[in-house]
Design a protein around this motif. Structure first.
Motif, PDB file in Angstrom:
ATOM      1  N   HIS A  57      57.049  28.978  66.800  1.00  0.00           N
ATOM      2  CA  HIS A  57      55.874  29.761  66.404  1.00  0.00           C
ATOM      3  C   HIS A  57      55.486  29.374  64.975  1.00  0.00           C
ATOM      4  CE1 HIS A  57      53.492  33.311  65.315  1.00  0.00           C
ATOM      5  NE2 HIS A  57      53.306  33.461  66.624  1.00  0.00           N
ATOM      6  N   TYR A  58      54.193  29.362  64.699  1.00  0.00           N
ATOM      7  CA  TYR A  58      53.738  28.892  63.395  1.00  0.00           C
ATOM      8  C   TYR A  58      54.295  29.725  62.245  1.00  0.00           C
ATOM      9  CZ  TYR A  58      50.172  32.590  62.997  1.00  0.00           C
ATOM     10  OH  TYR A  58      49.529  33.779  62.885  1.00  0.00           O
ATOM     11  N   ARG A  59      54.515  31.004  62.455  1.00  0.00           N
ATOM     12  CA  ARG A  59      55.091  31.834  61.388  1.00  0.00           C
ATOM     13  C   ARG A  59      56.562  31.492  61.163  1.00  0.00           C
ATOM     14  NH1 ARG A  59      52.064  37.535  62.554  1.00  0.00           N
ATOM     15  NH2 ARG A  59      50.059  36.867  61.733  1.00  0.00           N
ATOM     16  N   VAL A  63      58.538  29.842  57.696  1.00  0.00           N
ATOM     17  CA  VAL A  63      59.811  30.298  57.123  1.00  0.00           C
ATOM     18  C   VAL A  63      60.788  29.125  57.031  1.00  0.00           C
ATOM     19  CG1 VAL A  63      61.826  31.760  57.517  1.00  0.00           C
ATOM     20  CG2 VAL A  63      59.522  32.689  57.850  1.00  0.00           C
ATOM     21  N   LEU A  64      60.857  28.338  58.102  1.00  0.00           N
ATOM     22  CA  LEU A  64      61.798  27.221  58.120  1.00  0.00           C
ATOM     23  C   LEU A  64      61.420  26.143  57.117  1.00  0.00           C
ATOM     24  CD1 LEU A  64      62.386  26.959  61.963  1.00  0.00           C
ATOM     25  CD2 LEU A  64      63.958  27.875  60.235  1.00  0.00           C
ATOM     26  N   GLU A  65      60.124  25.947  56.905  1.00  0.00           N
ATOM     27  CA  GLU A  65      59.689  24.919  55.970  1.00  0.00           C
ATOM     28  C   GLU A  65      59.833  25.344  54.519  1.00  0.00           C
ATOM     29  OE1 GLU A  65      55.749  24.137  57.430  1.00  0.00           O
ATOM     30  OE2 GLU A  65      56.455  22.570  58.770  1.00  0.00           O
ATOM     31  N   ALA A  66      59.931  26.644  54.273  1.00  0.00           N
ATOM     32  CA  ALA A  66      60.069  27.153  52.903  1.00  0.00           C
ATOM     33  C   ALA A  66      61.501  26.897  52.422  1.00  0.00           C
ATOM     34  CB  ALA A  66      59.746  28.646  52.860  1.00  0.00           C
ATOM     35  N   ARG A  67      61.651  26.001  51.525  1.00  0.00           N
ATOM     36  CA  ARG A  67      62.980  25.701  50.994  1.00  0.00           C
ATOM     37  C   ARG A  67      63.348  26.726  49.952  1.00  0.00           C
ATOM     38  NH1 ARG A  67      64.586  19.814  51.454  1.00  0.00           N
ATOM     39  NH2 ARG A  67      63.169  19.047  53.013  1.00  0.00           N
TER      40      ARG A  67
END
Length: 69
Positions: A57-59, A63-67
């Motif tokens: 899911h895009y949300r 979250v996963l891309e936010a390091r």
């Protein structure tokens, strides 16, 4: 391997014994997941490209891309 017997339609197992085996297997899966599937573990796998073939899911992707290093 009693868990195989619990899921086999050909194996005669008492309902209570079958339920106990299924519960034991589910408990083991939950314990494994809790110890292995932390946000850091999932994020690491995502950033390494291990989740490329799965729908995310895009949300959740945000979250996963936010390091947080």
């Amino acid at each position: 391997m009693r868990y195989r017997q619990a899921f086999s339609l050909d194996y005669d197992m008492a309902d209570q014994a079958r339920e106990q085996e299924v519960r034991r297997l589910l408990d083991a899966i939950v314990q494994y997941s809790e110890g292995r599937l932390t946000l850091d573990d999932v994020r690491s796998g995502f950033l390494a490209g291990e989740l490329v073939s799965g729908f995310i899911h895009y949300r959740a992707r945000e979250v996963l891309e936010a390091r947080t290093d």
